[in-house]
Design an enzyme around this catalytic site. Structure first.
Site, short mmCIF file in Angstrom:
data_model
loop_
_atom_site.label_atom_id
_atom_site.label_comp_id
_atom_site.label_asym_id
_atom_site.label_seq_id
_atom_site.Cartn_x
_atom_site.Cartn_y
_atom_site.Cartn_z
N ARG A 143 -2.96 -5.13 1.26
CA ARG A 143 -4.18 -4.89 0.22
C ARG A 143 -4.85 -6.17 -0.26
O ARG A 143 -5.65 -6.25 -1.06
CB ARG A 143 -3.81 -4.00 -0.93
CG ARG A 143 -3.37 -2.55 -0.25
CD ARG A 143 -3.20 -1.57 -1.35
NE ARG A 143 -2.35 -0.59 -0.68
CZ ARG A 143 -1.83 0.31 -1.68
NH1 ARG A 143 -2.19 0.44 -2.72
NH2 ARG A 143 -0.93 1.14 -0.97
N GLU A 184 8.17 -2.13 1.20
CA GLU A 184 6.78 -1.85 1.97
C GLU A 184 5.76 -2.72 1.12
O GLU A 184 5.39 -2.47 0.11
CB GLU A 184 6.40 -0.60 1.82
CG GLU A 184 5.26 -0.13 2.56
CD GLU A 184 4.73 1.08 2.39
OE1 GLU A 184 5.49 2.29 2.27
OE2 GLU A 184 3.33 1.25 2.06
N LYS A 221 4.70 9.69 6.69
CA LYS A 221 4.16 9.40 5.42
C LYS A 221 3.54 10.77 4.94
O LYS A 221 2.82 11.37 5.62
CB LYS A 221 3.34 8.34 5.10
CG LYS A 221 2.96 8.04 3.73
CD LYS A 221 2.50 6.66 3.74
CE LYS A 221 1.64 6.52 2.57
NZ LYS A 221 1.47 5.21 2.14
C1 3PG Z 1 0.89 3.84 -1.26
O1 3PG Z 1 0.27 3.23 -0.57
O2 3PG Z 1 1.91 4.80 -0.74
C2 3PG Z 1 0.41 4.53 -2.44
O3 3PG Z 1 -0.31 3.69 -3.06
C3 3PG Z 1 1.56 4.55 -3.49
O4 3PG Z 1 1.13 5.29 -4.79
P1 3PG Z 1 1.53 5.12 -5.94
O5 3PG Z 1 0.76 3.76 -6.63
O6 3PG Z 1 0.81 6.48 -6.76
O7 3PG Z 1 2.97 5.07 -6.00
#
Ligand code: 3PG
Length: 209
Positions: A47, A43, A131
């Site tokens: 960003r 994924e 999600k």
């Molecule tokens: C996402 O976009 O799903 C999160 O930023 C993932 O979260 P994490 O960095 O705490 O794993």
């Protein structure tokens, strides 16, 4: 269009790596390193300024990896990600226009939810795969474990604060299809080009589920 359905996304891997690339040259090596560790899905989050080009590069050069786009926060980004070659879309939330735009692409997608009412709103559109974000901050495995009795059709990919240590508490739940997280691809490993470390972190997830 895609050969995958939204619920198929849960079967690609118990862990979906949430990847942030700061420079385009990180994209192909990080995808290959994850695949080498037995994780055939990425994924790629929208960003950074290079994210869409990174999706294009992985789609073209790493066919063994199912490349998707994360952090899809607007209808325009859904369209751009699909055009770049993303095979699935993940969003942190789910507004009516974003849901419509993701559906319009024909790609499988996981809209973000964090409450019962948000999950109900997604279910009302006929979509059952979503999600759960931010997972740890929104009640974690305890919250998700409370849902099957009232939302028996909903299945989730929790992300946000998930680690190798707490992933099993989620993967043991009947309504969890997979978990997502950034711990497989630490920013310092990508910056240093330490692909062996990424492969080792990916391989460590093979024991999950
Ligand atoms: C996402 O976009 O799903 C999160 O930023 C993932 O979260 P994490 O960095 O705490 O794993």
């Amino acid at each position: 269009m895609s050969d995958l359905t939204s619920t198929d996304l849960f079967d690609l891997s118990p862990v979906v790596p949430v990847v942030v690339v700061d420079t385009l040259d990180q994209a192909v090596p990080v995808a290959r390193a994850l695949a080498d560790g037995g994780v055939p899905v990425v994924e790629l989050t929208l960003r950074t300024s290079v994210a869409l080009d990174a999706i294009r590069a992985i789609a073209a050069e790493v066919p063994e990896v199912v490349i998707g786009a994360g952090t899809v926060t607007s209808p325009a980004l859904a369209k751009q990600a699909a055009e770049a070659g993303a095979r699935f879309l993940v969003s942190p939330g789910a507004t009516p226009s974003l849901l419509a735009a993701m559906r319009e692409t024909g790609l499988p997608f996981l809209p973000g939810t964090a409450t019962v009412s948000e999950a109900l709103a997604v279910l009302e559109t006929g979509h059952t795969a979503m999600k759960f974000f931010p997972a740890e901050a929104s009640g974690g495995a305890k919250f998700l474990g409370s849902l099957p009795s009232v939302l028996p059709d909903a299945r989730f990919c929790p992300t946000g604060g998930i680690t190798l240590a707490n992933a099993p508490s989620y993967l043991g739940l009947a309504n969890v299809g997979c978990v997502g997280g950034s711990w497989l691809t630490p920013a310092d490993a990508l910056a240093a080009g330490d692909w062996d470390r990424v492969t080792a972190l990916a391989a460590a997830t093979a024991a999950l589920r």
